[in-house]
Design a protein around this motif. Structure first.
Motif, PDB file in Angstrom:
ATOM      1  N   ALA A 250      40.902  45.514  40.662  1.00  9.79           N
ATOM      2  CA  ALA A 250      39.646  45.312  41.391  1.00  9.79           C
ATOM      3  C   ALA A 250      38.737  44.346  40.635  1.00  9.79           C
ATOM      4  CB  ALA A 250      38.937  46.654  41.608  1.00  9.79           C
ATOM      5  N   VAL A 251      38.648  44.533  39.309  1.00  9.01           N
ATOM      6  CA  VAL A 251      37.800  43.645  38.508  1.00  9.01           C
ATOM      7  C   VAL A 251      38.317  42.207  38.591  1.00  9.01           C
ATOM      8  CG1 VAL A 251      37.012  43.097  36.173  1.00  9.01           C
ATOM      9  CG2 VAL A 251      37.057  45.479  36.932  1.00  9.01           C
ATOM     10  N   ALA A 252      39.639  42.050  38.591  1.00  8.18           N
ATOM     11  CA  ALA A 252      40.221  40.705  38.669  1.00  8.18           C
ATOM     12  C   ALA A 252      39.851  40.022  39.979  1.00  8.18           C
ATOM     13  CB  ALA A 252      41.735  40.769  38.509  1.00  8.18           C
ATOM     14  N   ALA A 253      39.836  40.791  41.077  1.00  8.16           N
ATOM     15  CA  ALA A 253      39.487  40.205  42.375  1.00  8.16           C
ATOM     16  C   ALA A 253      38.023  39.766  42.395  1.00  8.16           C
ATOM     17  CB  ALA A 253      39.764  41.190  43.508  1.00  8.16           C
ATOM     18  N   VAL A 254      37.196  40.430  41.630  1.00 12.66           N
ATOM     19  CA  VAL A 254      35.776  40.069  41.592  1.00 12.66           C
ATOM     20  C   VAL A 254      35.549  38.911  40.617  1.00 12.66           C
ATOM     21  CG1 VAL A 254      33.425  40.890  41.131  1.00 12.66           C
ATOM     22  CG2 VAL A 254      35.112  42.446  42.144  1.00 12.66           C
ATOM     23  N   LEU A 255      36.074  39.037  39.409  1.00 10.84           N
ATOM     24  CA  LEU A 255      35.677  38.136  38.319  1.00 10.84           C
ATOM     25  C   LEU A 255      36.752  37.171  37.831  1.00 10.84           C
ATOM     26  CD1 LEU A 255      33.565  40.467  36.005  1.00 10.84           C
ATOM     27  CD2 LEU A 255      32.766  38.504  37.325  1.00 10.84           C
TER      28      LEU A 255
ATOM     29  N   ILE B 148      27.450  34.746  42.495  1.00 12.04           N
ATOM     30  CA  ILE B 148      26.409  33.894  41.935  1.00 12.04           C
ATOM     31  C   ILE B 148      25.856  34.561  40.671  1.00 12.04           C
ATOM     32  CG2 ILE B 148      24.179  32.768  42.337  1.00 12.04           C
ATOM     33  CD1 ILE B 148      26.400  31.656  44.119  1.00 12.04           C
ATOM     34  N   VAL B 149      26.002  33.881  39.550  1.00 12.97           N
ATOM     35  CA  VAL B 149      25.518  34.380  38.261  1.00 12.97           C
ATOM     36  C   VAL B 149      24.504  33.375  37.720  1.00 12.97           C
ATOM     37  CG1 VAL B 149      26.196  34.698  35.846  1.00 12.97           C
ATOM     38  CG2 VAL B 149      27.583  35.703  37.670  1.00 12.97           C
ATOM     39  N   ASN B 150      23.327  33.863  37.422  1.00  9.44           N
ATOM     40  CA  ASN B 150      22.254  32.982  36.940  1.00  9.44           C
ATOM     41  C   ASN B 150      22.046  31.786  37.866  1.00  9.44           C
ATOM     42  OD1 ASN B 150      22.004  34.697  34.719  1.00  9.44           O
ATOM     43  ND2 ASN B 150      23.483  33.517  33.519  1.00  9.44           N
ATOM     44  N   GLY B 151      22.123  32.048  39.161  1.00 10.32           N
ATOM     45  CA  GLY B 151      21.843  31.016  40.149  1.00 10.32           C
ATOM     46  C   GLY B 151      22.968  30.042  40.427  1.00 10.32           C
ATOM     47  N   LYS B 152      24.087  30.227  39.722  1.00 12.29           N
ATOM     48  CA  LYS B 152      25.188  29.285  39.905  1.00 12.29           C
ATOM     49  C   LYS B 152      26.474  29.983  40.352  1.00 12.29           C
ATOM     50  CE  LYS B 152      23.509  25.952  36.572  1.00 12.29           C
ATOM     51  NZ  LYS B 152      23.794  25.158  35.373  1.00 12.29           N
ATOM     52  N   ILE B 153      27.368  29.216  40.963  1.00 11.44           N
ATOM     53  CA  ILE B 153      28.663  29.763  41.345  1.00 11.44           C
ATOM     54  C   ILE B 153      29.435  30.149  40.086  1.00 11.44           C
ATOM     55  CG2 ILE B 153      30.901  29.260  42.397  1.00 11.44           C
ATOM     56  CD1 ILE B 153      29.482  27.169  44.148  1.00 11.44           C
ATOM     57  N   TYR B 154      29.948  31.369  40.073  1.00 11.85           N
ATOM     58  CA  TYR B 154      30.803  31.799  38.967  1.00 11.85           C
ATOM     59  C   TYR B 154      32.256  31.625  39.395  1.00 11.85           C
ATOM     60  CZ  TYR B 154      33.337  34.750  35.787  1.00 11.85           C
ATOM     61  OH  TYR B 154      34.254  35.209  34.885  1.00 11.85           O
ATOM     62  N   GLN B 155      32.991  30.803  38.662  1.00 14.17           N
ATOM     63  CA  GLN B 155      34.343  30.438  39.092  1.00 14.17           C
ATOM     64  C   GLN B 155      35.434  31.366  38.572  1.00 14.17           C
ATOM     65  OE1 GLN B 155      34.965  28.187  41.252  1.00 14.17           O
ATOM     66  NE2 GLN B 155      33.266  26.756  41.230  1.00 14.17           N
ATOM     67  N   GLY B 156      35.234  31.937  37.400  1.00  9.58           N
ATOM     68  CA  GLY B 156      36.309  32.719  36.791  1.00  9.58           C
ATOM     69  C   GLY B 156      37.325  31.825  36.099  1.00  9.58           C
ATOM     70  N   PHE B 157      38.318  32.468  35.524  1.00  6.94           N
ATOM     71  CA  PHE B 157      39.297  31.782  34.676  1.00  6.94           C
ATOM     72  C   PHE B 157      40.098  30.743  35.448  1.00  6.94           C
ATOM     73  CE2 PHE B 157      43.773  32.400  32.908  1.00  6.94           C
ATOM     74  CZ  PHE B 157      43.642  31.402  31.962  1.00  6.94           C
ATOM     75  N   GLY B 158      40.687  31.150  36.545  1.00  9.87           N
ATOM     76  CA  GLY B 158      41.526  30.231  37.303  1.00  9.87           C
ATOM     77  C   GLY B 158      40.822  29.714  38.555  1.00  9.87           C
ATOM     78  N   GLY B 159      39.492  29.818  38.574  1.00 15.96           N
ATOM     79  CA  GLY B 159      38.754  29.412  39.768  1.00 15.96           C
ATOM     80  C   GLY B 159      38.914  30.386  40.920  1.00 15.96           C
TER      81      GLY B 159
END
Lengths: 316, 316
Positions: A250-255, B148-159
């Motif tokens: 679940a965390v992976a799907a979010v972050l 959205i983190v700190n007003g910006k898109i959060y992409q994560g490791f592999g987008g």
């Protein structure tokens, strides 16, 4: 040696640990002394000051090189205001610890809770070195968590991000109520408390297990029994691992983090836990979300708290 | 008028929408023209250039004021390299769209996928105005998401961050397989596709419902029937809402966002959906994680794509 140093403080109910880190997060020196919780808030604050001054005096660094002090502890905080709202194990309630320490030390002070600080320690100079985005689980009495985004602690709206122990993962039919009031939280199965409960339940209902002969079951006994081939113990460890892996999906799907770092007493189970967690994560997570993602044990052990606290000035 | 402007491009299979935003995210002007997908990649790129030039020419702004162009589309991207890996609805495969557009326009170009871009649009100048950290769901054919983190898109490791449709929420006994290969994903129940499937299943098994007389069921018919009191339709809407709320409880434990913003066709159901989602979230989320948290409909509708794309230069 003109570089800046940072002192991290890990404020526990029994001991206060302090450590000096450089700007790269290397732990250069450490020291600990008694908290003396029973003597009240003033004594505890006195002790923090004393140990911080002591470790710098004993070090090759000058007081002027000390660029900041960070402190982590178990409890609720108002991070922005620097107030410990409630820290039961040191008997603190509404203590403006940042202001108190800044006045005594004449240095900038930052605070955060233990799970966030441990996560930062690992991200800065432990298992997450060089990783931008990672998620840390601390499997102890409860299940804590910390989210690292772009190398820094991510706090969330009310400072409550990373409450990974309260992701609901156990289906209704087998869920029990968590201390938070909800049903089926990860903490009910993958904490030391959850593992001990499952073991006691098994013994009580008469399952054939070597654990029946253990006087006082701790999580370690369950892992030892599992490693020795006890099938009931294996089932319990697998269950703890299953729901941990399920929560990670679940965390992976979010972050989509690059790494999951698992620390705390339960993580000492080693391969018997990690192999199962990795297998479950691989099974339950869509392939693009698991590509390149690592699930690794924490590296700093009990030092994660002082290292992360020292890092608060650079990484929060 | 010496301020900078940004043009956002929403690249769809049928139409290309373009819009001019100022630095505050206000949509000042918009225009759309046919994509002409069938004529091939070169024509589509030609059309993007043509519409971007056209909208600036027709505006009170000069070409020099154009500080950047952003583009969003449905598909897989390599955001850092600016490559569309696969966008089936426009027939793009491995198209280095950023380089192509930068050469033609002489302006910096950024790209991202539609769910991220829509989330950014809402965060920048829609339902998430002024909110630092929010989570956006787009409930359409599938379930997309943006963090959205700190007003910006959060992409994560592999987008791949924000794949909220692939949080597993349906218990094994009633789970069906998702297109991603996993079981019980949110997308299987809370997308338009999921709602239509549940409605068809109900009709096929002979449930007494007004939907039995609908020739071709779309999600809207299910919502209309629910609003008219059809109990089968109400059950379906509640089920979609239940699992959406359940997924939000998990997201809250991870990220503790200030707001959840729900957009996409399914969100048009309005109160009948939102009331249930809010009730489920309140029931399944530990109190500290829901304090002050809002669950609100998206505000920009079909404009979220162009606004968010325009915002890529300032907020990504």
């Amino acid at each position: 040696m003109s570089e800046n140093i940072y002192v991290g403080v890990d404020l526990g109910g029994t001991a206060i640990k302090v450590g000096i880190c450089n700007e790269e997060g290397h732990l250069l020196q450490k020291y600990e002394g008694p908290t003396e919780t029973a003597k009240g808030v003033d004594t505890v604050i006195d002790n923090i000051e004393k140990y911080v001054r002591h470790i710098v005096e004993e070090s090759p660094y000058s007081w002027d090189q000390l660029a900041g002090v960070g402190a982590g502890f178990a409890g609720f905080t108002n991070i922005r205001e620097g107030i410990i709202i409630l820290a039961p194990n040191v008997g603190f309630k509404d203590v403006p610890i940042r202001a108190l320490l800044e006045e005594r030390l004449g240095k900038p002070v930052k605070i955060d809770n233990d799970a966030n600080v441990a996560a930062l320690g690992e991200a800065w100079s432990g298992a997450g070195r060089g990783v931008e985005n990672c998620v840390c689980y601390t499997l102890g009495t409860g299940v804590g968590g910390g989210i690292i985004v772009n190398g820094k602690i991510y706090q969330g709206f009310g400072g409550m991000a990373g409450e990974l122990g309260h992701i609901s993962v156990v289906p209704d039919l087998e869920a029990i109520q968590c201390g938070c009031g909800e049903m089926g939280c990860l903490e009910t199965v993958s904490s030391a408390t959850g593992i001990i409960r499952m073991a006691k339940d098994a013994v009580e209902r008469g399952d054939r297990t070597s654990l029946a002969h253990v006087e006082s079951i701790a999580a370690k006994e369950v892992f030892d029994a599992a490693k020795a081939g006890d099938e009931v113990a294996i089932r319990i460890v697998n269950r703890a691992a299953y729901y941990l892996g399920k929560s990670m999906a679940a965390v992976a799907a979010v972050l989509n983090p690059e790494a999951f770092i698992i620390g705390g007493g339960v993580s000492k189970a080693g391969d018997i836990l990690f192999n199962e967690v990795r297998a479950v994560f691989a099974k339950l997570t869509p392939e693009p979300l698991q590509r390149g993602v690592r699930i690794v044990p924490a590296e700093l052990g009990n030092d994660a708290g002082v290292v992360g606290a020292a890092g608060l000035h650079l990484r929060s």
